[in-house]
Every structure is written in C-alpha cells, then in structure tokens.
Motif scaffolding. Sequence first.
Motif, PDB file in Angstrom:
ATOM      1  N   VAL A  31      20.008  47.960  13.478  1.00  0.00           N
ATOM      2  CA  VAL A  31      20.999  48.709  14.247  1.00  0.00           C
ATOM      3  C   VAL A  31      21.996  47.710  14.832  1.00  0.00           C
ATOM      4  N   GLU A  32      23.269  48.033  14.695  1.00  0.00           N
ATOM      5  CA  GLU A  32      24.343  47.114  15.114  1.00  0.00           C
ATOM      6  C   GLU A  32      25.366  47.896  15.942  1.00  0.00           C
ATOM      7  N   ARG A  33      25.639  47.366  17.132  1.00  0.00           N
ATOM      8  CA  ARG A  33      26.564  48.047  18.043  1.00  0.00           C
ATOM      9  C   ARG A  33      27.985  48.159  17.446  1.00  0.00           C
ATOM     10  N   ALA A  40      29.534  36.608  17.253  1.00  0.00           N
ATOM     11  CA  ALA A  40      29.556  35.140  17.080  1.00  0.00           C
ATOM     12  C   ALA A  40      29.586  34.730  15.606  1.00  0.00           C
ATOM     13  N   SER A  41      28.787  35.401  14.772  1.00  0.00           N
ATOM     14  CA  SER A  41      28.584  34.893  13.407  1.00  0.00           C
ATOM     15  C   SER A  41      29.865  34.846  12.584  1.00  0.00           C
ATOM     16  N   GLY A  42      30.710  35.854  12.740  1.00  0.00           N
ATOM     17  CA  GLY A  42      31.953  35.878  11.969  1.00  0.00           C
ATOM     18  C   GLY A  42      32.997  34.888  12.473  1.00  0.00           C
ATOM     19  N   ALA A  44      32.062  31.600  13.405  1.00  0.00           N
ATOM     20  CA  ALA A  44      31.497  30.243  13.328  1.00  0.00           C
ATOM     21  C   ALA A  44      32.368  29.320  12.487  1.00  0.00           C
ATOM     22  N   ALA A  45      32.154  28.020  12.687  1.00  0.00           N
ATOM     23  CA  ALA A  45      32.855  27.018  11.881  1.00  0.00           C
ATOM     24  C   ALA A  45      32.222  26.905  10.500  1.00  0.00           C
ATOM     25  N   GLY A  46      30.990  27.375  10.383  1.00  0.00           N
ATOM     26  CA  GLY A  46      30.332  27.385   9.068  1.00  0.00           C
ATOM     27  C   GLY A  46      29.654  26.078   8.700  1.00  0.00           C
ATOM     28  N   LEU A  47      29.478  25.189   9.680  1.00  0.00           N
ATOM     29  CA  LEU A  47      28.929  23.853   9.383  1.00  0.00           C
ATOM     30  C   LEU A  47      27.410  23.836   9.383  1.00  0.00           C
ATOM     31  N   PHE A  48      26.851  23.047   8.464  1.00  0.00           N
ATOM     32  CA  PHE A  48      25.408  22.793   8.407  1.00  0.00           C
ATOM     33  C   PHE A  48      25.232  21.290   8.651  1.00  0.00           C
ATOM     34  N   PRO A 171      24.587  51.383  18.621  1.00  0.00           N
ATOM     35  CA  PRO A 171      23.873  50.473  19.525  1.00  0.00           C
ATOM     36  C   PRO A 171      22.479  50.951  19.883  1.00  0.00           C
ATOM     37  N   ALA A 172      21.587  49.999  20.060  1.00  0.00           N
ATOM     38  CA  ALA A 172      20.272  50.323  20.631  1.00  0.00           C
ATOM     39  C   ALA A 172      20.490  50.542  22.122  1.00  0.00           C
ATOM     40  N   VAL A 173      20.021  51.680  22.609  1.00  0.00           N
ATOM     41  CA  VAL A 173      20.175  51.939  24.044  1.00  0.00           C
ATOM     42  C   VAL A 173      18.827  51.901  24.755  1.00  0.00           C
ATOM     43  N   GLY A 341      18.746  32.007  21.047  1.00  0.00           N
ATOM     44  CA  GLY A 341      18.831  30.619  21.495  1.00  0.00           C
ATOM     45  C   GLY A 341      19.453  29.747  20.421  1.00  0.00           C
ATOM     46  N   CYS A 342      20.598  30.185  19.934  1.00  0.00           N
ATOM     47  CA  CYS A 342      21.191  29.492  18.782  1.00  0.00           C
ATOM     48  C   CYS A 342      21.667  28.090  19.133  1.00  0.00           C
ATOM     49  N   ASN A 343      22.049  27.880  20.401  1.00  0.00           N
ATOM     50  CA  ASN A 343      22.514  26.560  20.841  1.00  0.00           C
ATOM     51  C   ASN A 343      23.582  25.974  19.915  1.00  0.00           C
ATOM     52  N   SER A 345      23.978  26.377  16.686  1.00  0.00           N
ATOM     53  CA  SER A 345      23.735  26.221  15.252  1.00  0.00           C
ATOM     54  C   SER A 345      22.972  27.404  14.664  1.00  0.00           C
ATOM     55  N   GLY A 346      23.188  28.571  15.242  1.00  0.00           N
ATOM     56  CA  GLY A 346      22.477  29.755  14.759  1.00  0.00           C
ATOM     57  C   GLY A 346      23.012  30.281  13.449  1.00  0.00           C
ATOM     58  N   PHE A 347      24.266  29.978  13.140  1.00  0.00           N
ATOM     59  CA  PHE A 347      24.840  30.436  11.872  1.00  0.00           C
ATOM     60  C   PHE A 347      24.116  29.733  10.723  1.00  0.00           C
ATOM     61  N   SER A 348      24.111  28.409  10.769  1.00  0.00           N
ATOM     62  CA  SER A 348      23.483  27.658   9.682  1.00  0.00           C
ATOM     63  C   SER A 348      21.970  27.850   9.685  1.00  0.00           C
ATOM     64  N   SER A 349      21.370  27.757  10.872  1.00  0.00           N
ATOM     65  CA  SER A 349      19.905  27.797  10.929  1.00  0.00           C
ATOM     66  C   SER A 349      19.338  29.183  10.686  1.00  0.00           C
TER      67      SER A 349
HETATM   68  C1  LIG Z   1      33.653  29.227  17.486  1.00  0.00           C
HETATM   69  C2  LIG Z   1      32.225  29.094  17.054  1.00  0.00           C
HETATM   70  C3  LIG Z   1      31.880  28.148  16.085  1.00  0.00           C
HETATM   71  C4  LIG Z   1      30.564  28.035  15.672  1.00  0.00           C
HETATM   72  N1  LIG Z   1      30.267  27.154  14.670  1.00  0.00           N
HETATM   73  C5  LIG Z   1      28.997  27.100  14.173  1.00  0.00           C
HETATM   74  C6  LIG Z   1      28.700  26.263  13.073  1.00  0.00           C
HETATM   75  O1  LIG Z   1      29.545  25.570  12.538  1.00  0.00           O
HETATM   76  N2  LIG Z   1      27.421  26.232  12.628  1.00  0.00           N
HETATM   77  C7  LIG Z   1      26.442  26.984  13.190  1.00  0.00           C
HETATM   78  O2  LIG Z   1      25.305  26.916  12.732  1.00  0.00           O
HETATM   79  N3  LIG Z   1      26.703  27.807  14.230  1.00  0.00           N
HETATM   80  C8  LIG Z   1      27.955  27.869  14.744  1.00  0.00           C
HETATM   81  N4  LIG Z   1      28.237  28.681  15.786  1.00  0.00           N
HETATM   82  C9  LIG Z   1      27.144  29.408  16.429  1.00  0.00           C
HETATM   83  C10 LIG Z   1      26.840  30.639  15.610  1.00  0.00           C
HETATM   84  O3  LIG Z   1      27.992  31.386  15.413  1.00  0.00           O
HETATM   85  C11 LIG Z   1      25.778  31.454  16.334  1.00  0.00           C
HETATM   86  O4  LIG Z   1      24.694  30.637  16.651  1.00  0.00           O
HETATM   87  C12 LIG Z   1      25.273  32.578  15.467  1.00  0.00           C
HETATM   88  O5  LIG Z   1      26.336  33.277  14.888  1.00  0.00           O
HETATM   89  C13 LIG Z   1      24.427  33.499  16.309  1.00  0.00           C
HETATM   90  O6  LIG Z   1      24.048  34.575  15.505  1.00  0.00           O
HETATM   91  P1  LIG Z   1      23.426  35.835  16.179  1.00  0.00           P
HETATM   92  O7  LIG Z   1      22.998  36.721  15.078  1.00  0.00           O
HETATM   93  O8  LIG Z   1      22.410  35.425  17.192  1.00  0.00           O
HETATM   94  O9  LIG Z   1      24.602  36.452  17.081  1.00  0.00           O
HETATM   95  P2  LIG Z   1      25.812  37.421  16.724  1.00  0.00           P
HETATM   96  O10 LIG Z   1      26.510  37.037  15.489  1.00  0.00           O
HETATM   97  O11 LIG Z   1      26.638  37.530  17.964  1.00  0.00           O
HETATM   98  O12 LIG Z   1      25.098  38.793  16.442  1.00  0.00           O
HETATM   99  C14 LIG Z   1      24.470  39.548  17.435  1.00  0.00           C
HETATM  100  C15 LIG Z   1      24.782  41.003  17.137  1.00  0.00           C
HETATM  101  O13 LIG Z   1      24.029  41.845  18.018  1.00  0.00           O
HETATM  102  C16 LIG Z   1      24.815  43.005  18.259  1.00  0.00           C
HETATM  103  N5  LIG Z   1      24.287  43.694  19.435  1.00  0.00           N
HETATM  104  C17 LIG Z   1      24.304  43.287  20.717  1.00  0.00           C
HETATM  105  N6  LIG Z   1      23.724  44.224  21.499  1.00  0.00           N
HETATM  106  C18 LIG Z   1      23.333  45.243  20.686  1.00  0.00           C
HETATM  107  C19 LIG Z   1      22.683  46.477  20.908  1.00  0.00           C
HETATM  108  N7  LIG Z   1      22.309  46.893  22.123  1.00  0.00           N
HETATM  109  N8  LIG Z   1      22.469  47.286  19.819  1.00  0.00           N
HETATM  110  C20 LIG Z   1      22.845  46.906  18.579  1.00  0.00           C
HETATM  111  N9  LIG Z   1      23.462  45.735  18.327  1.00  0.00           N
HETATM  112  C21 LIG Z   1      23.705  44.914  19.371  1.00  0.00           C
HETATM  113  C22 LIG Z   1      26.208  42.435  18.451  1.00  0.00           C
HETATM  114  O14 LIG Z   1      27.193  43.426  18.274  1.00  0.00           O
HETATM  115  C23 LIG Z   1      26.250  41.357  17.389  1.00  0.00           C
HETATM  116  O15 LIG Z   1      26.836  41.796  16.181  1.00  0.00           O
HETATM  117  C24 LIG Z   1      29.560  28.839  16.238  1.00  0.00           C
HETATM  118  C25 LIG Z   1      29.891  29.778  17.211  1.00  0.00           C
HETATM  119  C26 LIG Z   1      31.207  29.896  17.628  1.00  0.00           C
HETATM  120  C27 LIG Z   1      31.528  30.915  18.677  1.00  0.00           C
END
Ligand SMILES: Cc1cc2nc3c(=O)[nH]c(=O)nc-3n(C[C@H](O)[C@H](O)[C@H](O)COP(=O)(O)OP(=O)(O)OC[C@H]3O[C@@H](n4cnc5c(N)ncnc54)[C@H](O)[C@@H]3O)c2cc1C
Length: 407
Positions: A31-33, A40-42, A44-48, A171-173, A341-343, A345-349
């Motif tokens: 489920v996605e809000r 955040a994911s869309g 990201a810089a996309g780096l590993f 969204p999950a409520v 807790g992506c800190n 690097s959650g995109f790559s990891s």
């Molecule tokens: C500018 C930028 C550059 C970055 N560059 C890198 C990089 O080079 N390499 C790297 O590894 N990482 C990078 N990161 C970090 C990376 O983007 C994040 O660590 C990663 O995208 C986190 O993924 P996620 O799934 O936790 O969060 P998100 O992508 O934010 O996804 C969480 C989702 O949960 C949804 N959500 C929230 N609440 C609810 C609810 N109640 N019900 C349903 N859905 C809900 C949100 O809408 C969202 O779509 C970067 C981040 C930023 C901002």
Amino acid sequence: MRADVVVIGAGALGLSTALQCALRGRSVVIVERHLAGSQASGRAAGLFKSIQADELRTSLAQSSIEKAISFGDWAGVPLEVARSGSFLIARTARHKEFIRAEASQSRGWGADVSEAARGDVASRVSYYRESGDELAIWCPSDIYIEEPMSLVRAYVAACRLHGVELLERDPAVGVLVSAGRVTGVEVAGRLIRARNVVDAAGAWARQVAELAGGRLPVAPVRHQLLITAPSPDVDPAGPITRVADAAVYLRPARGGLMFGGFETAPLPVDPRVEAAPFSTADVPLDLNVLRRLAGQVAAEAPLATEGPVAEHRGGLFTMSPDGRFIAGPVPDVPGLWAASGCNGSGFSSSLAIGAELAEWITAGSPPRGLAALAPGRFGAMTDDVLIERGIWQYERYYEPAGASPVT
Ligand SMILES: Cc1cc2nc3c(=O)[nH]c(=O)nc-3n(C[C@H](O)[C@H](O)[C@H](O)COP(=O)(O)OP(=O)(O)OC[C@H]3O[C@@H](n4cnc5c(N)ncnc54)[C@H](O)[C@@H]3O)c2cc1C
C-alpha cells in the motif's frame, strides 16, 4: 482482502522487500500513499558505494551491486546500470590517513579497492582537475543508476511479474493488532488481513510504527543535489568522484554534472508535526547550501560552482542514531517489521536489505549478521537526542562509524 505480507510504502526498500517475499512464494500487497518512488527513492543520486564503515555494510553493499548488475537474471526485468567505478579522494593529511585506513579495512572485507596512481584521476575524470597532491582510492566495482526512477520502475514491473499487488494512492491509516500481534492493515474503509506487515514508510516510518503502538527511532534530515546543464567538460562515461574532506559527490548526469553533498547542521524535518498533507515536495530546498559545498571544490570541479543548474532536487534521509540500517522485527509488536534507517544509502542498499529482510520474515530467523540491524537495539530516547544523533551521523557520512569529528 488477505495476504501473507503487507508492505507499507512503495519506495526502494518497500518494493525490494515485497519483491523478495514474492520470490519466496508469499502473497504480497503493497500500500502506497502517493505513487511508487515518488518520495525519497525517486530523488536519489543513484550511487552505490563499495567502501563502507563495517563488515556487514560492506557485504550488503557488495551484494546490492551484484544484484543491481544481475537484476534481469533474477528479477526477470531489465535494469540499466552505469558500471563507472569511482574515485574516493582526500586532500588534507587527516582525510588521507582516514581514507587510506578505510580502504585497507574494506579490502580486508573483500572490497576491490586500491590506491590510484598519480595522474589516474586526471586521465579518467573529465570534470575534475587533479592537483597532484591528493590521495585517490579507485573503486572499480562502484556503479550508479542514471535515473533513480528506472530502479523503481524495474522493481514495480518485477513485483507485478511475480504476483505482488500494488495499491497506489492508498495510505495505510491503521495497523491492526489483535491478541498481542499484528493481524493486518487498514486502508481507506477496508482491511487487508496479514500476519506480517512491513513498515517501509521512509520519512513516515515512525508514524506508521506508532499506528501499531511500536517505536522506531528514525530522524528525517534534508539532503539535496543539483544537476548542471549538459557540458562538453563532462564525459558521460566517466566515473563517480567523492571528495571526503569536502563531503561531496559528483558524477556525470544527463550530459551535465551531478553534484551533492553533506552540510554541517543539516535541516531536520519531522513529518509528524508538518501540516498535512505533507510530502517530500514540501521539503524546502536551499541552493546556497550546495553552492557553499561546491565552493570547497571550486578549483577542482569548477562546473559544480559555475555551471547553469538544470535541476535542483532534494528529499529526506531517515537517519538512525547509530548510522546503521534498521531492518528486522519491531520490539513488542510481533508481526511488524521495519525496513528503514537508510542513512543516505537506502536506494542502493535496498537490493540487499530487501532480500535479507524477506529471508528473515519468511524463514523466521535472521540471516547472518542481520540481527545486528534489528530495531530492538535502541533504548528509549527523547526526540531531541534522536535528532542530535541523526544529525551527527549525517555530518559524518564519509567518515567511518565512531570517528571523531573532522576539523
Ligand atoms: C537527494 C537525495 C539523494 C540520495 N542519493 C542516494 C544515493 O545516491 N544512494 C543511495 O543509496 N541513497 C540515496 N539517497 C537515499 C535514498 O533515497 C533513501 O535511502 C531511499 O530512497 C529510502 O527508501 P524508502 O523506501 O525507505 O523511502 P521512500 O522512497 O521515501 O518510500 C517510502 C514510501 O512510503 C510511503 N508512505 C509513507 N507513509 C505511508 C502510509 N501511511 N501508507 C502508505 N504509504 C506510505 C511514502 O509515500 C513513500 O512512497 C538519497 C536521498 C536523497 C533525498
């Protein structure tokens, strides 16, 4: 509606965990809000990055790189990856000592990294002017994904291919808890029954855990990057460059240069207190932060300071108090799992974390090492302490865990 696993959040971490649960034969609903990858994911810089501060993160990084390169083979959907390699550069004595030690310890954990010869940076990186006085570590395995949404789209396609149901703008409520364990998720007017629910809600992960009475210590902090207009100074096939003492990264992007960095005193943002409906698009951006960071490498990468900006984007990192991922069962709420807790690097990891967490959920015991990332490792903490620690970790992104602050 019923599923084995419901994942809340269709960012990289949620999509990867969902896909991996499906590959292990489980029925999965996400489920996605908003829309998949829209937060955040869309952005990201996309780096590993293969150099990491400890052995577990090094092996997760290696596994993520391998999974990204072989995505089509195991997920059944193509994914384009730039196998560029990267240079990690230091220009101060203190940082040279630090990256040399980091490279040596990473080599001990199996990372393919070596000290570059003088002139290597100049010959391989079109957008960076080597002074001849820096130390550079060459990391040939490092990769990047040009457009972060291409990984999101590949995850979504693979999820669908393997039977995952993705509910967007849903969204999950509520998280249902009965007789002391999770029994499902409530979305607008409906219930989805499931014995396992994964909180992968990114910057909203704390709120989602609280829906079930759980506690998740993540501090969202702003991070920004820019992409310059196309320039003849950038060879699109060139590597990533990270400058440790300036806490910045650069890579080719869309014919121009991507530049991002880690400022001191970054902006914390708590979505729980922001006016609803708050999304990443509402995070205030400040180009001056990037300009100041770029000023530190003005002599080496003038395009980062002078180049016309084609895109400036930003979003939220979810920082944890110890700078490590949070993946595993949420304490006191059986059936609730965290992927957070992506800190930074959650995109790559996401590729490795999703696989490891799915293994834990489906097999019932943690894969080797993953127990160390379980959310139960943290004690009670005030919001002030949580934010303070999250910021401390952010400011030291290019330093090993526990390092003393850079002066
Ligand atoms: C500018 C930028 C550059 C970055 N560059 C890198 C990089 O080079 N390499 C790297 O590894 N990482 C990078 N990161 C970090 C990376 O983007 C994040 O660590 C990663 O995208 C986190 O993924 P996620 O799934 O936790 O969060 P998100 O992508 O934010 O996804 C969480 C989702 O949960 C949804 N959500 C929230 N609440 C609810 C609810 N109640 N019900 C349903 N859905 C809900 C949100 O809408 C969202 O779509 C970067 C981040 C930023 C901002």
